[in-house]
Design a protein around this motif. Structure first.
Motif, short mmCIF file in Angstrom:
data_model
loop_
_atom_site.label_atom_id
_atom_site.label_comp_id
_atom_site.label_asym_id
_atom_site.label_seq_id
_atom_site.Cartn_x
_atom_site.Cartn_y
_atom_site.Cartn_z
N LYS A 140 0.83 -1.20 0.00
CA LYS A 140 0.00 0.00 0.00
C LYS A 140 0.86 1.26 0.00
CE LYS A 140 -3.94 2.10 2.37
NZ LYS A 140 -4.90 1.97 3.49
N MET A 141 1.93 1.24 0.80
CA MET A 141 2.83 2.39 0.85
C MET A 141 3.51 2.59 -0.50
SD MET A 141 4.56 2.04 4.63
CE MET A 141 5.64 3.40 4.30
N ASN A 142 3.95 1.49 -1.13
CA ASN A 142 4.59 1.60 -2.45
C ASN A 142 3.64 2.20 -3.47
OD1 ASN A 142 7.00 0.56 -1.51
ND2 ASN A 142 6.50 -1.55 -2.09
N GLU A 143 2.36 1.77 -3.40
CA GLU A 143 1.37 2.30 -4.34
C GLU A 143 1.14 3.79 -4.10
OE1 GLU A 143 -1.28 2.67 -7.37
OE2 GLU A 143 0.10 1.01 -6.92
N GLN A 144 1.11 4.19 -2.82
CA GLN A 144 0.94 5.60 -2.50
C GLN A 144 2.13 6.42 -2.98
OE1 GLN A 144 0.22 5.50 1.72
NE2 GLN A 144 -2.00 5.27 1.48
N PHE A 145 3.34 5.86 -2.82
CA PHE A 145 4.53 6.55 -3.31
C PHE A 145 4.46 6.74 -4.83
CE2 PHE A 145 7.03 5.01 0.55
CZ PHE A 145 7.01 6.26 1.14
#
Length: 218
Positions: free
Chosen positions: A51-56
């Motif tokens: 999820k964090m990678n997608e937000q980045f």
């Protein structure tokens, strides 16, 4: 076991003394529960990471789009500045000039005088000549425009007047030589063709002007 597309391998600790009986069952249950808790935690951590990678990725995409937009605006601003003489001050000078031109036209109308504007798209050479001698739709004849009115930016008068003037001067010269306006218009068509628009004829006459005009119209 697998978490999404990842293969996970947990380490199993070796016991020194093998348990027996009920103790063995309890230990197995504890190990099973511990492994399941550990796996559940890894699953949560993996999902958080994804999820964090997608937000980045979304943030980086927004930054890139913002940079492209800023670059386009900067280029457009530079282009507009160059059109107005290369400076912001030049842009204000052009705006002030256009405002004065508009005021000049409004003063004519306030005095009940004919509006010094030219038509958008005359269809024939005779219509263009009528605009020069008599005006179209109640406007002032182009022949009577003052120098200030010829150079007015309102309605694109400046460009229109100086482009159309090559036709007006040619017909005027032929009329003064004894031809009627219609005969003069026919001579222009004979020189450049009957299938050309007024704009195309003007373009060719402007081109020929640098060499003294078309041989049949001199």
């Amino acid at each position: 076991y697998r978490i999404e597309d990842r293969l996970m391998i947990d380490e199993i600790l070796q016991q020194d003394n093998e348990p027996t009986g009920n103790n063995a069952g309890a230990i197995v249950n504890q190990l099973t529960m511990g492994i399941m808790s550990h796996q559940a935690l890894l699953v949560k951590l993996d999902r958080m990471e994804r999820k964090m990678n997608e937000q980045f990725r979304q943030v980086f995409a927004m930054i890139e789009a913002s940079n492209r937009l800023s670059t386009n605006h900067y280029q457009s601003m530079n282009t507009n500045i160059r059109r107005f003489g290369g400076t912001i001050e030049g842009a204000f000078v052009v705006q002030r000039g256009a405002h004065r031109d508009r005021q000049h036209v409004e003063q004519h109308l306030a005095r009940g005088e004919q509006e010094p504007l030219l038509s958008q798209n005359p269809r024939t050479l005779i219509e263009l000549w009528r605009e020069y001698k008599h005006g179209i739709d109640g406007r002032k004849p182009a022949e009577q425009f003052t120098m200030a009115e010829r150079n007015s930016r309102v309605g694109g008068v400046k460009q229109k007047w100086y482009r159309r003037n090559v036709v007006w001067q040619c017909i005027d010269r032929l009329v003064r030589g004894g031809d009627t306006a219609q005969v003069a218009a026919n001579k222009i068509h004979q020189a450049y063709g009957y299938n050309l628009s007024v704009t195309e004829i003007i373009n060719k006459m402007i081109r020929d002007k640098s060499t003294g005009g078309h041989p049949n119209l001199r």
